[in-house]
Design a protein around this motif. Structure first.
Motif, PDB file in Angstrom:
ATOM      1  N   GLU A  93      -6.040   4.615   9.075  1.00  0.00           N
ATOM      2  CA  GLU A  93      -5.988   5.261   7.757  1.00  0.00           C
ATOM      3  C   GLU A  93      -5.663   6.743   7.853  1.00  0.00           C
ATOM      4  OE1 GLU A  93      -9.709   4.320   5.904  1.00  0.00           O
ATOM      5  OE2 GLU A  93      -9.404   2.151   6.120  1.00  0.00           O
ATOM      6  N   THR A  94      -5.969   7.359   8.998  1.00  0.00           N
ATOM      7  CA  THR A  94      -5.656   8.779   9.170  1.00  0.00           C
ATOM      8  C   THR A  94      -4.171   9.001   9.465  1.00  0.00           C
ATOM      9  OG1 THR A  94      -6.098   8.778  11.567  1.00  0.00           O
ATOM     10  CG2 THR A  94      -7.968   9.163  10.089  1.00  0.00           C
ATOM     11  N   LEU A  95      -3.434   7.937   9.724  1.00  0.00           N
ATOM     12  CA  LEU A  95      -2.015   8.044  10.067  1.00  0.00           C
ATOM     13  C   LEU A  95      -1.104   7.825   8.860  1.00  0.00           C
ATOM     14  CD1 LEU A  95      -2.024   5.883  13.344  1.00  0.00           C
ATOM     15  CD2 LEU A  95      -2.350   8.363  13.145  1.00  0.00           C
ATOM     16  N   VAL A  96      -1.666   7.414   7.734  1.00  0.00           N
ATOM     17  CA  VAL A  96      -0.841   7.022   6.590  1.00  0.00           C
ATOM     18  C   VAL A  96      -1.004   8.015   5.442  1.00  0.00           C
ATOM     19  CG1 VAL A  96      -1.101   4.601   7.262  1.00  0.00           C
ATOM     20  CG2 VAL A  96      -2.586   5.536   5.480  1.00  0.00           C
ATOM     21  N   THR A  97      -0.042   7.982   4.517  1.00  0.00           N
ATOM     22  CA  THR A  97      -0.105   8.853   3.340  1.00  0.00           C
ATOM     23  C   THR A  97      -0.715   8.148   2.146  1.00  0.00           C
ATOM     24  OG1 THR A  97       2.150   8.209   2.715  1.00  0.00           O
ATOM     25  CG2 THR A  97       1.895  10.189   4.077  1.00  0.00           C
ATOM     26  N   ARG A  98      -0.654   6.820   2.132  1.00  0.00           N
ATOM     27  CA  ARG A  98      -1.317   6.071   1.063  1.00  0.00           C
ATOM     28  C   ARG A  98      -1.527   4.626   1.485  1.00  0.00           C
ATOM     29  NH1 ARG A  98       1.856   6.182  -4.403  1.00  0.00           N
ATOM     30  NH2 ARG A  98       2.987   8.027  -3.676  1.00  0.00           N
ATOM     31  N   GLU A  99      -2.541   4.018   0.863  1.00  0.00           N
ATOM     32  CA  GLU A  99      -2.847   2.605   1.086  1.00  0.00           C
ATOM     33  C   GLU A  99      -2.553   1.858  -0.203  1.00  0.00           C
ATOM     34  OE1 GLU A  99      -6.796   2.094   2.896  1.00  0.00           O
ATOM     35  OE2 GLU A  99      -6.719   4.251   3.311  1.00  0.00           O
ATOM     36  N   VAL A 100      -1.884   0.719  -0.084  1.00  0.00           N
ATOM     37  CA  VAL A 100      -1.375   0.015  -1.256  1.00  0.00           C
ATOM     38  C   VAL A 100      -1.789  -1.449  -1.205  1.00  0.00           C
ATOM     39  CG1 VAL A 100       0.720  -0.739  -2.462  1.00  0.00           C
ATOM     40  CG2 VAL A 100       0.573   1.577  -1.535  1.00  0.00           C
ATOM     41  N   SER A 101      -2.175  -1.965  -2.364  1.00  0.00           N
ATOM     42  CA  SER A 101      -2.538  -3.368  -2.523  1.00  0.00           C
ATOM     43  C   SER A 101      -1.719  -3.976  -3.651  1.00  0.00           C
ATOM     44  CB  SER A 101      -4.030  -3.492  -2.844  1.00  0.00           C
ATOM     45  OG  SER A 101      -4.354  -4.798  -3.279  1.00  0.00           O
ATOM     46  N   LEU A 102      -1.363  -5.262  -3.523  1.00  0.00           N
ATOM     47  CA  LEU A 102      -0.680  -5.943  -4.623  1.00  0.00           C
ATOM     48  C   LEU A 102      -1.643  -6.360  -5.717  1.00  0.00           C
ATOM     49  CD1 LEU A 102       2.053  -8.310  -3.156  1.00  0.00           C
ATOM     50  CD2 LEU A 102       2.249  -5.949  -3.935  1.00  0.00           C
ATOM     51  N   GLY A 103      -2.903  -6.533  -5.394  1.00  0.00           N
ATOM     52  CA  GLY A 103      -3.865  -6.988  -6.396  1.00  0.00           C
ATOM     53  C   GLY A 103      -5.155  -7.437  -5.738  1.00  0.00           C
ATOM     54  N   ASP A 104      -6.013  -8.006  -6.547  1.00  0.00           N
ATOM     55  CA  ASP A 104      -7.349  -8.372  -6.072  1.00  0.00           C
ATOM     56  C   ASP A 104      -7.360  -9.762  -5.451  1.00  0.00           C
ATOM     57  OD1 ASP A 104      -8.092  -5.942  -7.090  1.00  0.00           O
ATOM     58  OD2 ASP A 104      -8.870  -6.762  -8.970  1.00  0.00           O
ATOM     59  N   PHE A 105      -6.642  -9.893  -4.355  1.00  0.00           N
ATOM     60  CA  PHE A 105      -6.627 -11.136  -3.601  1.00  0.00           C
ATOM     61  C   PHE A 105      -6.248 -10.809  -2.159  1.00  0.00           C
ATOM     62  CE2 PHE A 105      -2.529 -10.482  -5.595  1.00  0.00           C
ATOM     63  CZ  PHE A 105      -1.621 -10.676  -4.573  1.00  0.00           C
ATOM     64  N   VAL A 106      -6.469 -11.762  -1.263  1.00  0.00           N
ATOM     65  CA  VAL A 106      -6.233 -11.526   0.158  1.00  0.00           C
ATOM     66  C   VAL A 106      -5.207 -12.539   0.673  1.00  0.00           C
ATOM     67  CG1 VAL A 106      -7.286 -11.436   2.455  1.00  0.00           C
ATOM     68  CG2 VAL A 106      -8.577 -10.656   0.457  1.00  0.00           C
ATOM     69  N   MET A 107      -4.222 -12.048   1.438  1.00  0.00           N
ATOM     70  CA  MET A 107      -3.231 -12.914   2.080  1.00  0.00           C
ATOM     71  C   MET A 107      -3.450 -12.892   3.589  1.00  0.00           C
ATOM     72  SD  MET A 107       0.173 -12.137  -0.219  1.00  0.00           S
ATOM     73  CE  MET A 107       0.164 -10.366   0.093  1.00  0.00           C
ATOM     74  N   MET A 108      -2.629 -13.651   4.291  1.00  0.00           N
ATOM     75  CA  MET A 108      -2.789 -13.727   5.743  1.00  0.00           C
ATOM     76  C   MET A 108      -2.161 -12.551   6.476  1.00  0.00           C
ATOM     77  SD  MET A 108      -2.400 -17.813   6.508  1.00  0.00           S
ATOM     78  CE  MET A 108      -0.923 -18.049   5.524  1.00  0.00           C
ATOM     79  N   GLY A 109      -1.346 -11.778   5.782  1.00  0.00           N
ATOM     80  CA  GLY A 109      -0.721 -10.624   6.403  1.00  0.00           C
ATOM     81  C   GLY A 109      -0.027  -9.774   5.361  1.00  0.00           C
ATOM     82  N   GLY A 110       0.524  -8.654   5.784  1.00  0.00           N
ATOM     83  CA  GLY A 110       1.135  -7.722   4.853  1.00  0.00           C
ATOM     84  C   GLY A 110       2.610  -7.937   4.591  1.00  0.00           C
ATOM     85  N   GLU A 111       3.214  -8.954   5.228  1.00  0.00           N
ATOM     86  CA  GLU A 111       4.663  -9.125   5.102  1.00  0.00           C
ATOM     87  C   GLU A 111       5.097  -9.469   3.675  1.00  0.00           C
ATOM     88  OE1 GLU A 111       3.564  -9.125   9.202  1.00  0.00           O
ATOM     89  OE2 GLU A 111       2.855 -10.434   7.586  1.00  0.00           O
ATOM     90  N   ALA A 112       4.372 -10.374   3.021  1.00  0.00           N
ATOM     91  CA  ALA A 112       4.735 -10.738   1.649  1.00  0.00           C
ATOM     92  C   ALA A 112       4.580  -9.545   0.717  1.00  0.00           C
ATOM     93  CB  ALA A 112       3.881 -11.912   1.167  1.00  0.00           C
ATOM     94  N   ALA A 113       3.531  -8.757   0.931  1.00  0.00           N
ATOM     95  CA  ALA A 113       3.345  -7.546   0.132  1.00  0.00           C
ATOM     96  C   ALA A 113       4.475  -6.555   0.390  1.00  0.00           C
ATOM     97  CB  ALA A 113       1.996  -6.917   0.450  1.00  0.00           C
ATOM     98  N   ALA A 114       4.892  -6.432   1.642  1.00  0.00           N
ATOM     99  CA  ALA A 114       5.997  -5.531   1.977  1.00  0.00           C
ATOM    100  C   ALA A 114       7.271  -5.970   1.282  1.00  0.00           C
ATOM    101  CB  ALA A 114       6.203  -5.494   3.491  1.00  0.00           C
ATOM    102  N   ALA A 115       7.522  -7.283   1.235  1.00  0.00           N
ATOM    103  CA  ALA A 115       8.725  -7.795   0.571  1.00  0.00           C
ATOM    104  C   ALA A 115       8.717  -7.430  -0.910  1.00  0.00           C
ATOM    105  CB  ALA A 115       8.821  -9.308   0.753  1.00  0.00           C
ATOM    106  N   CYS A 116       7.567  -7.558  -1.546  1.00  0.00           N
ATOM    107  CA  CYS A 116       7.465  -7.200  -2.961  1.00  0.00           C
ATOM    108  C   CYS A 116       7.732  -5.713  -3.164  1.00  0.00           C
ATOM    109  CB  CYS A 116       6.081  -7.557  -3.489  1.00  0.00           C
ATOM    110  SG  CYS A 116       5.755  -9.330  -3.586  1.00  0.00           S
ATOM    111  N   LEU A 117       7.140  -4.878  -2.321  1.00  0.00           N
ATOM    112  CA  LEU A 117       7.338  -3.435  -2.446  1.00  0.00           C
ATOM    113  C   LEU A 117       8.798  -3.059  -2.189  1.00  0.00           C
ATOM    114  CD1 LEU A 117       4.925  -0.678  -1.283  1.00  0.00           C
ATOM    115  CD2 LEU A 117       7.349  -0.483  -0.746  1.00  0.00           C
ATOM    116  N   LEU A 118       9.394  -3.664  -1.162  1.00  0.00           N
ATOM    117  CA  LEU A 118      10.797  -3.370  -0.846  1.00  0.00           C
ATOM    118  C   LEU A 118      11.687  -3.629  -2.052  1.00  0.00           C
ATOM    119  CD1 LEU A 118      11.293  -4.965   2.704  1.00  0.00           C
ATOM    120  CD2 LEU A 118      11.116  -2.539   2.153  1.00  0.00           C
ATOM    121  N   GLU A 119      11.521  -4.793  -2.668  1.00  0.00           N
ATOM    122  CA  GLU A 119      12.402  -5.148  -3.780  1.00  0.00           C
ATOM    123  C   GLU A 119      12.118  -4.293  -5.008  1.00  0.00           C
ATOM    124  OE1 GLU A 119      13.136  -9.256  -6.113  1.00  0.00           O
ATOM    125  OE2 GLU A 119      13.990  -9.065  -4.100  1.00  0.00           O
TER     126      GLU A 119
END
Length: 267
Positions: free
Chosen positions: A120-146
């Protein structure tokens, strides 16, 4: 705009960045995607990036030294380093528009029990897609990218098309129609088939207001409503008290026609 995505599974994202609008924008030099395997920075011959958590517990944690080495491998310092985590700030259209103003974003995709908290000290912000948990951050990254990439100039054909989208306008989007004009006894509204552009714009705005009122009334408080919008919301069922609660201006006053004074007969 450049996106550097750090992940244990770069092949999950590769097709996503090579197809459709993202792929075409990359081919035209508008976007660049670096999909970087965190295992390349494991620092051991087994390419092992995780370890058991201090204090015990289930699962494994990705090491902070691995994340740091991966980020430090970038030739240029990113404008933002984003950790995708359920504990982050909820991603929304406003954030997408903020991020689209940058030229280089780095995304950290976790797996297992996530990253060592010191990441957390290496990043500028922490981002969540919503109030649920997935198996990894790749799907969230795809949403943010698009969501972010489509806001960059030239990525989609008409910039006005995203400015009128849900959330960008402050409201949910209005319903759209195309041919056939009638299908299974459902007809396209007549106003859309005419050439009165002012009437079409008012109809679209009113339908957007109705949808927002029915589905996301919380958005009305920040939608920048006009007196004409207030009149439409009153017609859609919102009470005058509720209208005041969302800070909407009063609707236009109905003009009163003055009754002409009776003519006085000449003497």
């Amino acid at each position: 705009m450049r996106f550097s995505v750090f992940t244990l599974f770069p092949e999950l994202l590769r097709p996503f960045t090579q197809e459709a609008l993202l792929g075409r924008a990359a081919a035209r030099g508008l976007l660049a995607f670096d999909l970087i395997d965190l295992r390349e920075y494991a620092g051991n011959r087994w390419r092992k990036v995780d370890d058991a958590p201090y204090g015990g517990g289930a699962g494994m944690v990705i090491r902070v030294d691995v994340a740091a080495a991966a980020l430090e491998s970038l030739e240029a310092v990113p404008d933002e380093v984003i950790l995708l985590t359920p504990a982050g700030q909820r991603f929304d259209q406003k954030m997408a528009e903020e991020l689209a103003q940058q030229n280089h974003l780095a995304l950290l995709c976790g797996r297992y029990e996530g990253f060592d908290a010191r990441v957390e000290t290496l990043v500028t912000r922490e981002v969540s897609l919503g109030d649920f948990v997935m198996m990894g951050g790749e799907a969230a990254a795809a949403c943010l990218l698009e969501a972010v990439a489509r806001l960059r100039p030239g990525v989609i054909g008409d910039e006005q098309s995203w400015r009128a989208d849900s959330y960008s306008s402050g409201l949910l989007d209005y319903p759209e129609y195309t041919r056939p004009a009638e299908w299974r006894a459902q007809a396209v509204p007549e106003v859309l088939q005419g050439g009165n552009h002012a009437a079409i714009e008012r109809w679209r705005r009113d339908r957007a207001l109705e949808r927002t009122l029915a589905r996301r009334p919380d958005l009305l408080a920040t939608a920048g409503l006009t007196p004409q919008d207030s009149a439409a919301l009153l017609s859609a069922g919102l009470s005058a008290e509720q209208l005041a609660q969302v800070g909407a201006p009063p609707p236009p006053r109905k003009s009163r026609k003055k009754t002409p004074a009776p003519a006085v007969p000449e003497s």
